[in-house]
Design a protein around this motif. Structure first.
Motif, PDB file in Angstrom:
ATOM      1  N   VAL A 110      50.505  55.443  93.877  1.00 41.08           N
ATOM      2  CA  VAL A 110      49.806  56.243  92.871  1.00 41.08           C
ATOM      3  C   VAL A 110      48.422  55.644  92.666  1.00 41.08           C
ATOM      4  CG1 VAL A 110      50.648  54.973  90.825  1.00 41.08           C
ATOM      5  CG2 VAL A 110      49.987  57.390  90.608  1.00 41.08           C
ATOM      6  N   MET A 111      47.451  56.521  92.494  1.00 39.97           N
ATOM      7  CA  MET A 111      46.101  56.083  92.171  1.00 39.97           C
ATOM      8  C   MET A 111      45.786  56.541  90.760  1.00 39.97           C
ATOM      9  SD  MET A 111      43.483  56.460  95.381  1.00 39.97           S
ATOM     10  CE  MET A 111      43.266  58.175  95.136  1.00 39.97           C
ATOM     11  N   GLY A 112      45.175  55.659  90.021  1.00 40.67           N
ATOM     12  CA  GLY A 112      44.670  56.019  88.712  1.00 40.67           C
ATOM     13  C   GLY A 112      43.174  55.800  88.693  1.00 40.67           C
ATOM     14  N   ALA A 113      42.511  56.464  87.783  1.00 34.50           N
ATOM     15  CA  ALA A 113      41.077  56.284  87.595  1.00 34.50           C
ATOM     16  C   ALA A 113      40.808  56.328  86.095  1.00 34.50           C
ATOM     17  CB  ALA A 113      40.295  57.374  88.307  1.00 34.50           C
ATOM     18  N   TYR A 114      39.828  55.539  85.655  1.00 35.92           N
ATOM     19  CA  TYR A 114      39.465  55.517  84.242  1.00 35.92           C
ATOM     20  C   TYR A 114      37.951  55.458  84.148  1.00 35.92           C
ATOM     21  CZ  TYR A 114      39.232  54.047  79.354  1.00 35.92           C
ATOM     22  OH  TYR A 114      38.951  53.973  78.009  1.00 35.92           O
ATOM     23  N   ASP A 115      37.377  56.422  83.433  1.00 32.91           N
ATOM     24  CA  ASP A 115      35.922  56.503  83.319  1.00 32.91           C
ATOM     25  C   ASP A 115      35.408  55.981  81.978  1.00 32.91           C
ATOM     26  OD1 ASP A 115      36.524  58.488  81.482  1.00 32.91           O
ATOM     27  OD2 ASP A 115      35.766  60.137  82.702  1.00 32.91           O
ATOM     28  N   GLY A 116      36.284  55.350  81.202  1.00 34.23           N
ATOM     29  CA  GLY A 116      35.897  54.853  79.887  1.00 34.23           C
ATOM     30  C   GLY A 116      36.238  55.827  78.774  1.00 34.23           C
ATOM     31  N   ARG A 117      36.597  57.042  79.152  1.00 32.17           N
ATOM     32  CA  ARG A 117      36.963  58.064  78.167  1.00 32.17           C
ATOM     33  C   ARG A 117      38.349  58.631  78.448  1.00 32.17           C
ATOM     34  NH1 ARG A 117      36.220  63.703  77.736  1.00 32.17           N
ATOM     35  NH2 ARG A 117      36.212  64.356  75.559  1.00 32.17           N
ATOM     36  N   ASP A 133      37.866  50.414  89.890  1.00 31.83           N
ATOM     37  CA  ASP A 133      39.046  50.009  89.131  1.00 31.83           C
ATOM     38  C   ASP A 133      40.242  49.771  90.063  1.00 31.83           C
ATOM     39  OD1 ASP A 133      39.432  52.728  89.711  1.00 31.83           O
ATOM     40  OD2 ASP A 133      39.252  53.360  87.629  1.00 31.83           O
ATOM     41  N   PRO A 134      40.181  48.697  90.830  1.00 28.37           N
ATOM     42  CA  PRO A 134      41.233  48.425  91.811  1.00 28.37           C
ATOM     43  C   PRO A 134      42.613  48.219  91.187  1.00 28.37           C
ATOM     44  CG  PRO A 134      39.847  46.491  91.517  1.00 28.37           C
ATOM     45  CD  PRO A 134      39.191  47.619  90.778  1.00 28.37           C
ATOM     46  N   GLU A 135      42.654  47.795  89.939  1.00 29.70           N
ATOM     47  CA  GLU A 135      43.943  47.534  89.279  1.00 29.70           C
ATOM     48  C   GLU A 135      44.719  48.814  88.980  1.00 29.70           C
ATOM     49  OE1 GLU A 135      40.996  48.077  85.898  1.00 29.70           O
ATOM     50  OE2 GLU A 135      40.966  47.332  87.941  1.00 29.70           O
ATOM     51  N   LEU A 136      44.085  49.977  89.221  1.00 30.04           N
ATOM     52  CA  LEU A 136      44.736  51.256  88.957  1.00 30.04           C
ATOM     53  C   LEU A 136      45.213  51.951  90.235  1.00 30.04           C
ATOM     54  CD1 LEU A 136      42.403  52.656  86.154  1.00 30.04           C
ATOM     55  CD2 LEU A 136      44.556  51.384  85.909  1.00 30.04           C
ATOM     56  N   PHE A 137      45.230  51.247  91.340  1.00 26.05           N
ATOM     57  CA  PHE A 137      45.765  51.787  92.595  1.00 26.05           C
ATOM     58  C   PHE A 137      47.010  50.956  92.905  1.00 26.05           C
ATOM     59  CE2 PHE A 137      44.588  52.750  97.316  1.00 26.05           C
ATOM     60  CZ  PHE A 137      45.682  53.575  97.409  1.00 26.05           C
ATOM     61  N   LEU A 143      56.252  53.830  88.992  1.00 24.67           N
ATOM     62  CA  LEU A 143      54.826  53.774  89.307  1.00 24.67           C
ATOM     63  C   LEU A 143      54.002  54.307  88.137  1.00 24.67           C
ATOM     64  CD1 LEU A 143      54.885  54.946  93.020  1.00 24.67           C
ATOM     65  CD2 LEU A 143      53.780  52.845  92.216  1.00 24.67           C
ATOM     66  N   VAL A 144      54.418  55.442  87.584  1.00 25.71           N
ATOM     67  CA  VAL A 144      53.687  56.036  86.465  1.00 25.71           C
ATOM     68  C   VAL A 144      53.748  55.121  85.248  1.00 25.71           C
ATOM     69  CG1 VAL A 144      53.620  57.982  84.850  1.00 25.71           C
ATOM     70  CG2 VAL A 144      53.947  58.397  87.300  1.00 25.71           C
ATOM     71  N   ALA A 145      54.900  54.550  84.959  1.00 33.88           N
ATOM     72  CA  ALA A 145      55.028  53.660  83.795  1.00 33.88           C
ATOM     73  C   ALA A 145      54.095  52.458  83.917  1.00 33.88           C
ATOM     74  CB  ALA A 145      56.479  53.208  83.635  1.00 33.88           C
ATOM     75  N   GLU A 146      54.015  51.873  85.097  1.00 30.59           N
ATOM     76  CA  GLU A 146      53.118  50.728  85.282  1.00 30.59           C
ATOM     77  C   GLU A 146      51.662  51.158  85.165  1.00 30.59           C
ATOM     78  OE1 GLU A 146      51.436  47.051  85.779  1.00 30.59           O
ATOM     79  OE2 GLU A 146      53.522  47.534  85.298  1.00 30.59           O
ATOM     80  N   LEU A 147      51.322  52.300  85.727  1.00 33.29           N
ATOM     81  CA  LEU A 147      49.958  52.797  85.616  1.00 33.29           C
ATOM     82  C   LEU A 147      49.609  53.078  84.154  1.00 33.29           C
ATOM     83  CD1 LEU A 147      47.373  53.584  87.078  1.00 33.29           C
ATOM     84  CD2 LEU A 147      48.367  55.853  87.449  1.00 33.29           C
ATOM     85  N   MET A 207      59.401  46.613  93.846  1.00 32.71           N
ATOM     86  CA  MET A 207      58.356  45.920  93.124  1.00 32.71           C
ATOM     87  C   MET A 207      57.106  46.816  93.104  1.00 32.71           C
ATOM     88  SD  MET A 207      56.426  42.285  93.903  1.00 32.71           S
ATOM     89  CE  MET A 207      55.928  42.668  95.553  1.00 32.71           C
ATOM     90  N   ILE A 208      56.501  46.935  91.944  1.00 30.07           N
ATOM     91  CA  ILE A 208      55.245  47.666  91.785  1.00 30.07           C
ATOM     92  C   ILE A 208      54.118  46.632  91.748  1.00 30.07           C
ATOM     93  CG2 ILE A 208      53.906  49.268  90.360  1.00 30.07           C
ATOM     94  CD1 ILE A 208      56.557  50.458  91.368  1.00 30.07           C
ATOM     95  N   ARG A 209      53.107  46.856  92.566  1.00 29.75           N
ATOM     96  CA  ARG A 209      51.980  45.922  92.612  1.00 29.75           C
ATOM     97  C   ARG A 209      50.706  46.660  92.967  1.00 29.75           C
ATOM     98  NH1 ARG A 209      50.555  45.268  97.785  1.00 29.75           N
ATOM     99  NH2 ARG A 209      52.115  45.398  99.416  1.00 29.75           N
TER     100      ARG A 209
END
Length: 138
Positions: free
Chosen positions: A54-61, A37-41, A83-87, A1-3
């Motif tokens: 996996v951690m993702g980050a989004y700066d608006g761009r 952006d907690p939804e991207l970790f 993990l990458v697909a969900e991110l 499960m990815i969460r």
């Protein structure tokens, strides 16, 4: 499960990073990241064990994929791809137009993995500067 990551996962996540030979992100850095952006970790849970992260980050761009790691006991089972697909799906929901990531030049397997997922190498030059000590301009 990815969460989504939860603080109770921290020790297990650091264990995954350590087992994969990755630097552990200190709690203070994660607190700042989770405020944005907690939804991207994300974590991959197998049974009751954290097997990938996996951690993702989004700066608006631009979106960034950071710290993808899977515990060696769970590799070659598709966890990294999931993990990458969900991110990526979460980036799309945020309206992110492009995602970037960094791969070390000697990491041939990593580069192959990312290329199989459609990521293309760019000839950009990475520049970095630690921000711990202010630079004197004298």
């Amino acid at each position: 499960m990815i969460r989504q990551f939860q603080w109770r996962d921290y020790d297990a996540v650091t264990g995954v990073w350590e087992s994969a030979g990755r630097e552990v992100v200190p709690r203070a850095e994660l607190e700042a990241k989770l405020a944005r952006d907690p939804e991207l970790f994300l974590v991959a849970e197998t049974g009751r064990r954290i097997a990938g992260v996996v951690m993702g980050a989004y700066d608006g761009r631009r979106g960034w994929i950071l710290r993808l790691a899977v515990h060696p006991d769970y590799r070659r089972q598709g966890l990294a791809s999931r993990l990458v697909a969900e991110l990526e799906a979460r980036f799309v929901r945020l309206g992110c137009p492009r995602v970037n990531l960094l791969v070390m030049p000697d990491n041939e397997a990593g580069l192959r993995f990312w290329q199989e997922l459609g990521y293309l190498p760019c000839p950009d030059v990475l520049c970095t500067k630690p921000m711990g000590t202010p630079v004197s301009r004298d």
